[in-house]
Design an enzyme around this catalytic site. Structure first.
Site, mmCIF file in Angstrom:
data_model
loop_
_atom_site.group_PDB
_atom_site.id
_atom_site.type_symbol
_atom_site.label_atom_id
_atom_site.label_comp_id
_atom_site.label_asym_id
_atom_site.label_seq_id
_atom_site.Cartn_x
_atom_site.Cartn_y
_atom_site.Cartn_z
ATOM 1 N N HIS A 14 0.826 -1.143 -0.042
ATOM 2 C CA HIS A 14 0.039 0.081 -0.125
ATOM 3 C C HIS A 14 1.011 1.293 -0.146
ATOM 4 C CE1 HIS A 14 -3.906 -2.123 1.864
ATOM 5 N NE2 HIS A 14 -3.448 -2.569 0.662
ATOM 6 N N TYR A 52 -9.821 5.074 7.038
ATOM 7 C CA TYR A 52 -10.035 5.432 8.433
ATOM 8 C C TYR A 52 -11.038 6.377 8.365
ATOM 9 C CZ TYR A 52 -5.728 3.024 10.049
ATOM 10 O OH TYR A 52 -4.799 2.271 10.353
ATOM 11 N N PRO A 95 -5.215 -0.471 18.589
ATOM 12 C CA PRO A 95 -4.638 -0.908 17.060
ATOM 13 C C PRO A 95 -5.114 0.038 16.010
ATOM 14 C CG PRO A 95 -6.944 -1.984 17.633
ATOM 15 C CD PRO A 95 -6.630 -1.270 18.842
ATOM 16 N N LYS A 147 0.324 -0.750 15.374
ATOM 17 C CA LYS A 147 1.670 -0.844 15.768
ATOM 18 C C LYS A 147 1.823 -2.021 16.699
ATOM 19 C CE LYS A 147 3.223 2.944 14.088
ATOM 20 N NZ LYS A 147 3.423 2.268 12.673
ATOM 21 N N TYR A 183 3.216 6.366 10.483
ATOM 22 C CA TYR A 183 2.472 4.950 10.075
ATOM 23 C C TYR A 183 3.457 3.832 9.543
ATOM 24 C CZ TYR A 183 -1.891 2.523 8.769
ATOM 25 O OH TYR A 183 -2.883 1.599 8.764
#
Ligand code: FAD
Length: 383
Positions: A57, A185, A277, A281, A369
């Site tokens: 991604h 998200y 979550p 991580k 991220y």
């Protein structure tokens, strides 16, 4: 992963697992691998699966007020990416690698206990009807949040830092081709939702739900109604619907036990820390802990010096706290809090507006991220 790193450095280990092989391979958990975790798997010689089936991604979406906003992780981080590859697939690959070494790996162990961790550690367990006792130099407590290793450290030696959140995540796996190639998200007035995937045929979705909610209260139709209500965007995008093949509710917690070591016992992963979550991580932190631990043990056996071992916790906790901060921030950015004031609501929207319009803010999100640089190099464990 630790056992494989030790094996590559000629260090003996015994893995003691209380679940069955099938159970740990079927257990659905994390799925987002940082660039550093993928690099580590490949360098260890366990990367064929992730290279073949992992979904690369280059970005992700933040969605709010009906609009999806793209964050290009790759261009913001000089070419780094995340890879979607199920934790259970990682576990399967590591078990295969372990079995190939012919080193000991015990599943379905009962009555596992650790003793004399101050000086001469032993591990006792029952396996196949027989009692076993292993005498060892060190114990690595890689036994998760509910394991027995952290409680083996005297309470007076540990400081616990903890925050529980007033919500949980309802997660599903559905037989549906992902309708987006990247994660979405979503912050919605009814609460957070996350669109994710496990493979080109399986969609993984999450909903924010009350902390005491039960999965029995959620019919499949009710789950889809809520998913679509929260995730559908003004341009008509929505998750594809399919048969739900797994559903569960997971509480949200931030937790750190410090230091992550006591004499001959070293904690790694969820045994020492838990993150909500939202920042993806948990698995990645466990991987970076064991890289540091492998380097420390290698140094000890090569030089006889405890210098690296004594610094294990300090080195890990620098990364752990940054991941804690990021996971807390992502959680606060995207969830509805029950005691939210109108001020908080507007501040949250301003935060989302800022992070999706400022290059500096997007870069900060992106570099965390995809994963901050590892504390120790792969070369330090001979990779
Ligand atoms: C339901 C769920 C969903 C999650 N979803 C995500 C996600 O989407 N994204 C993300 O980044 N993270 C997620 N996580 C977190 C992530 O899975 C963990 O951070 C990661 O598994 C930590 O790895 P670990 O090896 O430290 O612990 P674990 O994976 O928990 O492994 C510990 C092992 O020790 C074994 N064990 C426990 N007690 C004993 C004992 N007494 N004797 C012998 N063996 C024992 C357990 O069976 C287990 O196999 C999720 C966790 C859970 C529980």
């Amino acid at each position: 992963m630790l056992a494989q790193l030790l094996h590559r450095n000629g260090i003996d280990s015994v893995i003691v697992e209380n679940r069955s092989r099938e159970y740990v391979i079927d257990r659905v958990r994390a799925g987002v691998l940082e660039q550093g975790t993928v690099d580590l798997l490949i360098a260890m010689g366990v990367g064929a699966g992730v290279q073949q089936s992992g979904l690369r991604h280059d970005g992700l979406y933040l969605s709010f007020q009906g609009q999806r906003h793209h964050i290009n992780l790759t261009s913001l981080t000089g070419g780094r990416v995340i890879t979607v590859y199920g934790q259970n697939e990682v576990v399967r690959d590591l078990i295969d690698a372990r079995v190939a070494t012919s080193r000991p790996l015990y599943f379905e162990c009962e009555q596992v206990s650790v003793h004399d961790v101050e000086a001469s550690p032993t591990i006792r367990f029952r396996h196949g009807g027989d009692d076993h006792e292993i005498a060892c130099d060190f114990i690595a407590g890689c036994d998760g949040f509910h394991g027995i290793c952290r409680p083996a450290i005297p309470e007076s030696e540990l400081t616990i830092y903890e925050r529980t959140y007033p919500f949980a995540w309802l997660g599903i796996l559905a037989e549906a081709a992902p309708s987006s190639t990247e994660l979405v998200y979503t912050r919605h007035d009814r609460g957070f939702a996350l669109f994710s995937m496990r493979s080109p045929r399986i969609t993984r979705l999450y909903l924010q739900v009350p902390p005491d909610d039960s999965i029995d209260h959620w019919s499949d139709d009710a789950i889809w109604d809520e998913m679509l209500t929260r995730m559908r965007t003004d341009d008509g995008w929505q998750p594809a619907i399919g048969r739900i093949i797994q559903k569960s509710i997971t509480p949200m917690r931030s937790f750190v036990a410090a230091p992550m070591q006591y004499r001959q016992l070293f904690l790694a992963g969820d045994a020492a820390h838990i993150v909500p979550p939202t920042g993806a991580k948990g698995l990645n932190l466990a991987a970076s802990d064991v890289l540091v631990l492998a380097r420390s043990l290698k140094s000890y056996y090569e030089t006889g010096s405890r210098d690296h071992l004594d610094r294990y916790s300090d080195v890990c906790l620098r990364r752990v706290w940054k991941a804690q901060r990021f996971s807390w921030w992502m959680t606060s950015l995207l969830h509805r809090f029950p005691d939210e004031l109108p001020f908080d609501h507007q501040r949250q929207l301003a935060d989302l507006d800022y992070v999706t319009s400022s290059c500096a803010a997007m870069t900060s999100l992106a570099e965390q991220y995809v994963g901050l640089p590892q504390e120790v190099s792969h070369e330090s464990v001979g990779l």
